[in-house]
Structures are given as C-alpha cells and as structure tokens.
Design an enzyme around this catalytic site. Structure first.
Site, PDB file in Angstrom:
ATOM      1  N   GLY A   1     -12.355  -6.646   4.463  1.00 57.86           N
ATOM      2  CA  GLY A   1     -11.197  -7.377   3.957  1.00 57.86           C
ATOM      3  C   GLY A   1     -10.679  -8.330   5.017  1.00 57.86           C
ATOM      4  O   GLY A   1     -10.552  -7.955   6.187  1.00 57.86           O
ATOM      5  N   ALA A   2     -10.377  -9.561   4.614  1.00 59.21           N
ATOM      6  CA  ALA A   2      -9.946 -10.579   5.574  1.00 59.21           C
ATOM      7  C   ALA A   2      -8.558 -11.120   5.242  1.00 59.21           C
ATOM      8  O   ALA A   2      -8.210 -12.226   5.638  1.00 59.21           O
ATOM      9  CB  ALA A   2     -10.961 -11.719   5.635  1.00 59.21           C
TER      10      ALA A   2
ATOM     11  N   CYS B   1       0.826  -1.213   0.000  1.00 57.73           N
ATOM     12  CA  CYS B   1       0.000   0.000   0.000  1.00 57.73           C
ATOM     13  C   CYS B   1       0.860   1.262   0.000  1.00 57.73           C
ATOM     14  O   CYS B   1       0.379   2.342  -0.341  1.00 57.73           O
ATOM     15  CB  CYS B   1      -0.946   0.000   1.201  1.00 57.73           C
TER      16      CYS B   1
END
Length: 463
Positions: A190-191, A50
């Site tokens: 999100g997992a 990210c």
C-alpha cells in the site's frame, strides 16, 4: 439544531464489525448525501479510519436523528441495525462536543496522543465541506476540534507517548523479533498515507532492505524512491513476501490482499530458519485474511490484537493535562453555542419592536395628516431611538446570561414574555422504527435516550 455523535471504534467493536461499517473513499460523498437527505439530519461529517467509524451530525431531535443515522449505517453495513447496535456509542449535545474534542486531542486513540487522527479529522472535514454537508454548526465544531488537537500537542508532552499506530505496531513486532528491527527486511503493501508513514517509520528504525508494492505501480515507485527502497509490482507479491521478516499491510482494498493462498505460497519459498513472518494489518477492511493467523510460522498483529496489548498505555499524567485543556475548550464552545442559540430570539424581539413602531407611526400619519414629511421623519427617528435604547441593555444582558450554564432559559423567558415566534428545531412526534429495532432502551442504554424531551441531552457517555 443539536449535535449528535454515533459511532463504533476499536474500544467497542471487533475488526469484523468495523469492516462492515467502514466507508471507502469512493463511497464517502454518497454516504454523506444519504445522511443529510434524512428528515432529522441537517449536517453531517463522516470519519472512517482503521480504528473508528463515526458520524458527527447536526440534528433536529435526538430520537429522530439517532434513527436516521443508524438507518444509513445499517444500509452501509448491509445488515439490520440490531446486528451492530451493541457496538455503537452515542453522544448528544455537550457530550458530543466533549467526545469530538477528545478524539482530536488523541485521548480516544488506541495509542494515546497520536497525531495522525488530526489529519484524519481534517480530511473528513474537508470531504464534508466539499460535499456541502457541513453547515454552520459542524464548521464551527470541526474548526475548533482541530484547534484543540493542535493546542494539546503544542502545550503538553502528550507527543511523548503519542506515537503513530505504525510505531506502536512496530514496537510489538520488535518484541517478536528479538527486540530489534535493524537489518530486518520489510515489505509495505500500500502506498497511501498509512503506507508512506510505515515506510518512513521502518526507515527510521533501520529496518531493511525495504520494499514497497501497490496496485498503482507509479505510486509505489515514487514512495520507494523517496526512501531508497525497492518497488515491485503487485503481481510479484508472493516472491516479495518470501524474502522479508516484516510486512505492513495498509491498503484501501475491500477484500483481503494477503489471503491464505498467497501467504502459504510465500511460506513455501521462505527459509523457515528466518523466524516468524510478522504481518501487521493496519487496514479496515482487513488486508490479511483472518485464517492466515492460523498458519504455522506466521504472527499477525491486527487492530484487535493491538487494542488488547495497548489498553494500559503510558502518559497518564500527560493525558490528564490534555483532559483539562479539553474540558476548558468544551465549556468555551458550549458558551459560544448558547450565545448563538439566543441570537434568533434577540433578533425576533427587535423585529417585534420594529413592527410595533411601524404600526404606530402609520396610525399617527392617519390621525395627523397635517404633519409635514420632515416632522414625520423626526418623530420616526425619535421613536426608533427610544425603542433601541430601551432594548439595548436587556439584549446585551441576555446574550451575556445565555453564555453561562443554563443560559438557554433566558431566551425561553423572552419568547414567553413577548410572545415571540422564533423558528425552532422540530421535535419528534414518534420514534422511528429503527430506534425500536435497535432497542433504544437496551442496546444504547437508557441514559443515552431522552425519555420525553428530545432537545434535552442525555447524560450517558461512551460505551
């Protein structure tokens, strides 16, 4: 081969640019294959997180390698190199080693000292190994980088300030919510690894109740059960949003998950007296559409905002201590690299000696056909021993000298003195068009581009 790093990070590029350059997991192998298929790139590792997109490459020439890597990044971004060239930094040779080690130690992270980057580098290395794009040079670089990162955390207190990005983002969130997250309902979208870290961190901060949603419902259920949270299907995103104060979005989606429509519908259901709805967007590409930041009652904390707020972080003393470790480790690696570079020259010298001995023994056999097999064998052993003893001390010494700064000159002298033919990395006959396009003497800066000798490292650093 020389090491080359080409990349963009939160320091040099806005999220929009990182989004274009980011490589999804499904595209990693294809992109790595494209890199090593380029004429000047022999090995490649690709780091896409990210906060950064970086290519670590073993290249046969600076200009050609830079052009090849930029061409692949341009293809990935779907834009000409000029569109993102001003956001790229370039490191070559010793500067490349220094950069990779600093990244591994957490010195280049948005949150100085965070350990998550080590796992991300390990994943990138394993992915390149699986794709067979990491050769001897990058194997050694990545293994040493991971070791340096572990050493930095083990021998210093860099962890004291080295929170995860999630921790830092939640600290910023707490400031917007009266300083405390305890009892604040939160939703994690999100997992994956970042989602799991978010749930764990929220749980430690006593936020709750916690809810997890994910496109793959099974992963959401497993993650939620691990922390006593609730799992909801992604179809229930709007009602889930309307009941929470904090949302952490960390999916691998290529398009925003939290669009203006989704968030607006959630706000219509939400009690306005609850205070702001804080959306933490930790994904690249973005999970929160940029327009959402303009909605009343919403606070968006994304990578750009975090970079600005965390620019003057703590841990200066700890960072300096880690910096000293990195400096020593870089010199040790460069010493190994210089020693490894001289090995082919030493091998060529010994090979030349063997060829000379073999030729002379053949002449002797022709001149003295009366020698018995035992006599010829004894002469051969004696001559080989003499040659090996003569070569032993010089070759040991040249390996020692080569390991010192400037040691590459000794291998060059050996090649010149004995007229040795040693396979060398190819130079660059012409700078590829892509370098002209990105304006190698403008966008990247003259210091980054060797003017004449492509095997000489530039002196410029990251921009």
């Amino acid at each position: 081969m020389k090491l080359l790093v080409v990349g963009a990070s939160y320091r040099t590029a806005p999220v929009a640019t990182l989004e274009r350059l980011a490589v999804a997991p499904a595209d990693l192998t294809r992109t790595l294959d494209r890199l090593v298929a380029q004429p000047y790139v022999a090995e490649a590792v690709l780091v896409s997180t990210c906060n950064r997109v970086e290519v670590y490459a073993a290249v046969s020439g600076f200009h050609g390698g830079l052009g090849d890597v930029c061409a692949v990044l341009a293809e990935q971004a779907g834009a000409p190199p000029a569109a993102f060239a001003s956001h790229l930094y370039v490191h070559y040779d010793a500067a490349a080693v220094d950069h990779v080690f600093r990244v591994a130690a957490g010195l280049d992270s948005m949150v100085v000292g965070e350990a998550q980057i080590l796992g991300q580098l390990r994943d990138a290395y394993h992915w390149a190994s699986g794709a067979d794009t990491a050769g001897r040079l990058l194997h050694e670089l990545m293994q040493q980088a991971l070791r340096v990162g572990k050493r930095a955390h083990a021998e210093t207190n860099i962890d004291r300030a080295g929170q995860s990005v999630v921790t830092a983002a939640l600290d910023l969130t707490a400031e917007l919510l009266d300083g405390d997250l305890a009892g604040r309902p939160a939703l994690v979208v999100g997992a994956g690894a970042m989602g799991a870290l978010s749930v764990a961190t929220l749980s430690r901060r006593a936020a709750g109740p916690l809810t997890v949603t994910n496109r793959g419902a099974d992963r959401a259920v497993r993650l939620a059960e691990s922390y006593g949270a609730n799992a909801v299907p992604i179809a229930g995103l709007v009602p889930a949003l309307s009941t929470v104060d904090i949302v952490v979005a960390a999916t691998a989606a290529t398009e925003p998950v939290l669009t203006v429509d989704v968030v607006t519908r959630a706000l219509d259901r939400r009690d306005p007296d609850r205070g702001p709805l804080v959306l933490l967007d930790l994904a690249v590409p973005r999970d929160v559409a940029p327009e959402v930041a303009g909605l009343p009652g919403v606070e968006v904390i994304d990578i750009d905002r975090m970079a600005a707020l965390l620019a003057d972080g703590p841990a200066a003393a700890d960072a300096a201590e880690v910096g000293r470790i990195v400096t020593a480790e870089v010199e040790a690696f460069l010493s190994w690299l210089r020693g490894a570079d001289v090995a082919p020259t030493v091998a060529a010298l010994r090979g030349r000696a063997d060829d000379v001995v073999t030729a002379e023994l053949r002449r002797l056999a022709q001149r003295r056909p009366d020698f018995s097999d035992d006599q010829r064998a004894e002469v051969a052993r004696t001559v080989h021993r003499v040659v090996q003893r003569l070569l032993h001390q010089p070759t040991v010494k040249v390996r020692q000298l080569a390991a010192e700064p400037g040691g590459d000159q000794y291998a060059a002298l050996l090649r010149e003195l004995f007229d040795l033919e040693v396979p060398q990395t190819s130079g660059v006959d012409a700078v590829p068009d892509v370098v002209d396009t990105v304006d190698g003497r403008g966008s990247f800066g003259v210091a980054d581009v060797p003017a004449t000798d492509t095997d000489q490292p530039p002196t410029g650093g990251e921009r």
